[in-house]
Design an enzyme around this catalytic site. Structure first.
Site, PDB file in Angstrom:
ATOM      1  N   LYS A 113     -67.569 -31.706 -13.396  1.00  0.00           N
ATOM      2  CA  LYS A 113     -68.595 -31.566 -12.352  1.00  0.00           C
ATOM      3  C   LYS A 113     -69.589 -32.720 -12.441  1.00  0.00           C
ATOM      4  O   LYS A 113     -69.897 -33.178 -13.547  1.00  0.00           O
ATOM      5  CB  LYS A 113     -69.388 -30.260 -12.575  1.00  0.00           C
ATOM      6  CG  LYS A 113     -68.670 -28.989 -12.193  1.00  0.00           C
ATOM      7  CD  LYS A 113     -69.582 -27.785 -12.430  1.00  0.00           C
ATOM      8  CE  LYS A 113     -68.886 -26.467 -12.127  1.00  0.00           C
ATOM      9  NZ  LYS A 113     -68.543 -26.276 -10.729  1.00  0.00           N
ATOM     10  N   ARG A 145     -61.033 -17.971 -11.578  1.00  0.00           N
ATOM     11  CA  ARG A 145     -59.949 -17.132 -11.041  1.00  0.00           C
ATOM     12  C   ARG A 145     -58.794 -17.033 -12.029  1.00  0.00           C
ATOM     13  O   ARG A 145     -58.048 -16.069 -12.036  1.00  0.00           O
ATOM     14  CB  ARG A 145     -59.514 -17.674  -9.674  1.00  0.00           C
ATOM     15  CG  ARG A 145     -58.952 -19.061  -9.712  1.00  0.00           C
ATOM     16  CD  ARG A 145     -58.891 -19.712  -8.338  1.00  0.00           C
ATOM     17  NE  ARG A 145     -60.199 -20.160  -7.859  1.00  0.00           N
ATOM     18  CZ  ARG A 145     -60.409 -20.727  -6.676  1.00  0.00           C
ATOM     19  NH1 ARG A 145     -59.412 -20.905  -5.839  1.00  0.00           N
ATOM     20  NH2 ARG A 145     -61.608 -21.108  -6.325  1.00  0.00           N
TER      21      ARG A 145
HETATM   22  N1  BES Z   1     -68.537 -21.767 -11.368  1.00  0.00           N
HETATM   23  C1  BES Z   1     -68.042 -22.442 -10.229  1.00  0.00           C
HETATM   24  C2  BES Z   1     -68.554 -21.850  -8.927  1.00  0.00           C
HETATM   25  C3  BES Z   1     -69.982 -22.059  -8.586  1.00  0.00           C
HETATM   26  C4  BES Z   1     -70.490 -23.330  -8.413  1.00  0.00           C
HETATM   27  C5  BES Z   1     -70.776 -20.959  -8.358  1.00  0.00           C
HETATM   28  C6  BES Z   1     -71.804 -23.492  -8.048  1.00  0.00           C
HETATM   29  C7  BES Z   1     -72.080 -21.118  -7.984  1.00  0.00           C
HETATM   30  C8  BES Z   1     -72.601 -22.394  -7.844  1.00  0.00           C
HETATM   31  C9  BES Z   1     -66.525 -22.376 -10.154  1.00  0.00           C
HETATM   32  O1  BES Z   1     -65.866 -22.330 -11.366  1.00  0.00           O
HETATM   33  C10 BES Z   1     -66.114 -23.614  -9.425  1.00  0.00           C
HETATM   34  O2  BES Z   1     -66.421 -24.657  -9.896  1.00  0.00           O
HETATM   35  N2  BES Z   1     -65.478 -23.445  -8.299  1.00  0.00           N
HETATM   36  C11 BES Z   1     -65.081 -24.558  -7.494  1.00  0.00           C
HETATM   37  C12 BES Z   1     -63.732 -24.258  -6.925  1.00  0.00           C
HETATM   38  C13 BES Z   1     -63.084 -25.441  -6.258  1.00  0.00           C
HETATM   39  C14 BES Z   1     -62.677 -26.456  -7.297  1.00  0.00           C
HETATM   40  C15 BES Z   1     -61.879 -24.951  -5.491  1.00  0.00           C
HETATM   41  C16 BES Z   1     -66.100 -24.718  -6.361  1.00  0.00           C
HETATM   42  O3  BES Z   1     -66.560 -23.715  -5.819  1.00  0.00           O
HETATM   43  O4  BES Z   1     -66.455 -25.862  -6.075  1.00  0.00           O
HETATM   44 ZN    ZN Z   2     -65.508 -24.250 -12.239  1.00  0.00          ZN
END
Ligand code: BES
Ligand code: ZN
Ligand code: ZN
Length: 469
Positions: free
Chosen positions: A239, A313
């Protein structure tokens, strides 16, 4: 939080609760000097505002406090930190719903996370209001306080092991049983996805499994599953700094199910309860899982990794599969699963996905009644094809920017037995700034709504998933 609620005290300052309407009629009955004083202070009973009424000797005679409505929980939330320190007692008494709202709003509003510093100022105290169900308020405040504390604890002090410890402590307090499958044992016991996500961290991944019963062997079984990603770097699909910053909250789902379990167990609801938490850190190292790896799951479905940042997931897949290994009357999961849910609904509205229409409407009603909003999004089946992979049974992400919260929920649905009533909450679990009763930082969302539904159904002897049973 509950320290700000006091047993009756001889020296309490009377606290009169008013809204715009009742202020007018109250003022009409007051002597001219009181009317003039209140007007001169510009007090119009706005939510969160207050106005002291001095006595002749200069002491505080009474405090007026404004609310939006008498039963609006958040109207009471600003008072503990804004009123002059002291002990207050609501007079005249409120009815039961309003008294409960006042006490819970007060408790939630006095929360602050002070583990690493000295408290700046003491909250004002409230004598437990007359007509209030203090046991009900206490168990909700404790549950929500636990959720907030767990989320607010920085990731260096809240890894998979500490999350296990928090579950163990809760289990100990309520006579629940706790089992944990940790590290390499995850492979031996067939939790390959939890292992794959968590193996890159020096802090071993694990599945935390708590069982408790407040009823007999035939009591309905409620299973709560919570995403316990203690820190989400994104993995090799790292990230950016801004997105990673608050990822200590990525165990927010786990914090929700532990808070909810605490409330349920304290209420001794006549149900059987199981809490499953896949606890991992999504870290970067030489043995991290990679983009386009194919991993196995407990269910036997192979998953191609389109993005290592869609890790929640994957760990939930194994936990949900295990949850479905026995007959479950109600299966609920909480997860900080997607940024897309936040784009759709903003930070405060949890997205709810549910495979049972009546259950979804009932939860929405409980949300409204408890002023704990949630919003249903669809498990739109045609989008399942977005999760197709050319080399595995499933991809963990869909191509393109659309419907990310829905495709994440559809991914999870692959791991639920079709006849199981299931609700998935995609929550933010975080307040971006201070608001009355909702301090910046970790937050419980949809917890009161869900508790209210489980309590109503457990106490009426209905199956927790079905209104008509
Ligand atoms: N923990 C994050 C989701 C998240 C990010 C929740 C910011 C609240 C605020 C999750 O693990 C994630 O990074 N999801 C990705 C999925 C994508 C790669 C398909 C997302 O939501 O960007
Ligand atoms: Zn993530
Ligand atoms: Zn995550």
């Amino acid at each position: 939080m509950l320290a700000s609620l006091a047993d009756s005290s001889g020296h309490a300052i009377a606290l009169r609760i008013l809204n715009a309407d009742s202020l007018e009629s109250w003022l009409a009955d007051q002597p001219d000097e009181v009317r003039a004083w209140v007007t001169a202070n510009g007090f119009s009973a706005k939510s969160g505002s207050f106005c002291p009424l001095p006595g002749r000797n200069g002491q505080m005679n009474e405090m007026l406090a404004g609310v939006e409505a008498l039963d609006d929980i958040w109207s009471y939330g600003a008072l503990p930190k804004s009123l002059p320190p002291g002990t207050y007692e609501i007079q005249p008494a409120l009815d039961r719903d309003s008294a409960n709202a006042a006490a819970l709003g007060w408790a939630l509003g006095s929360y602050s996370y002070n583990h690493y510093r000295k408290v700046d100022r003491l909250s004002a105290s409230l004598v437990w209001p007359q007509n209030c169900d203090s046991a009900a308020v206490k168990r909700l405040a404790r549950g929500i306080g636990l959720t907030r504390d767990l989320i607010n604890t920085p990731a260096n002090d809240m890894g998979p092991e500490e999350l296990e410890e928090a579950a163990r402590q809760l289990a100990g307090e309520h006579g629940a049983a706790l089992q944990v499958v940790e590290g390499e044992a995850l492979l031996e016991e067939n939790y390959p996805a939890i292992h794959a996500v968590g193996r890159a961290s020096t802090r071993a991944p694990r599945l935390i499994d708590l069982r408790w019963s407040g009823g007999d062997k035939t009591a309905p079984l409620v299973v709560l599953v919570g995403k316990g990603v203690c820190f989400d770097t994104g993995g090799l699909d790292l990230k950016p700094a801004e997105g990673m910053k608050i990822m200590k909250k990525d165990m927010g789902g786990a914090a929700h199910v532990l808070g909810l379990a605490s409330t349920i167990m304290e209420a001794e609801l006549p149900i059987r309860l199981r809490v499953l938490i896949p606890a991992v850190e999504n870290a970067v190292s030489g043995n991290a899982f990679r983009p386009l790896d194919v991993i196995q799951t407990r269910k036997g479905l192979s998953v191609e990794i389109g993005n290592t940042d869609a890790e929640g997931r994957l760990v939930l897949a194994d936990a949900l599969c295990e949850a479905g290994s026995e007959k479950v009357d109600l299966l609920l999961d909480f997860a900080t699963l997607t940024g897309a849910a936040r784009v759709a609904l903003g930070p405060d509205l949890p997205a709810m996905f549910c495979n049972d229409g009546a259950l979804a409407s009932s939860l929405a009603q409980h949300g409204e009644r408890q002023k704990d909003s949630l919003w249903r999004l669809p498990l739109h089946q045609p989008y399942r094809e977005k999760l197709k992979s050319k080399v595995a049974d499933l991809n963990n992400v869909s191509e393109g920017p659309f419907a990310g919260a829905i495709t994440a929920a559809l991914f999870l649905e692959h791991f639920i037995p079709p006849e199981t009533p299931w609700v998935h909450f995609d929550v933010y679990a975080w307040n971006q700034s201070d608001r009355p009763g909702r301090p910046a930082g970790g937050e419980a969302m949809a917890l009161r709504a869900v508790y209210s539904l489980i309590e109503e159904r457990a106490l009426s002897g209905k199956s927790p998933s079905n209104d008509s049973a």
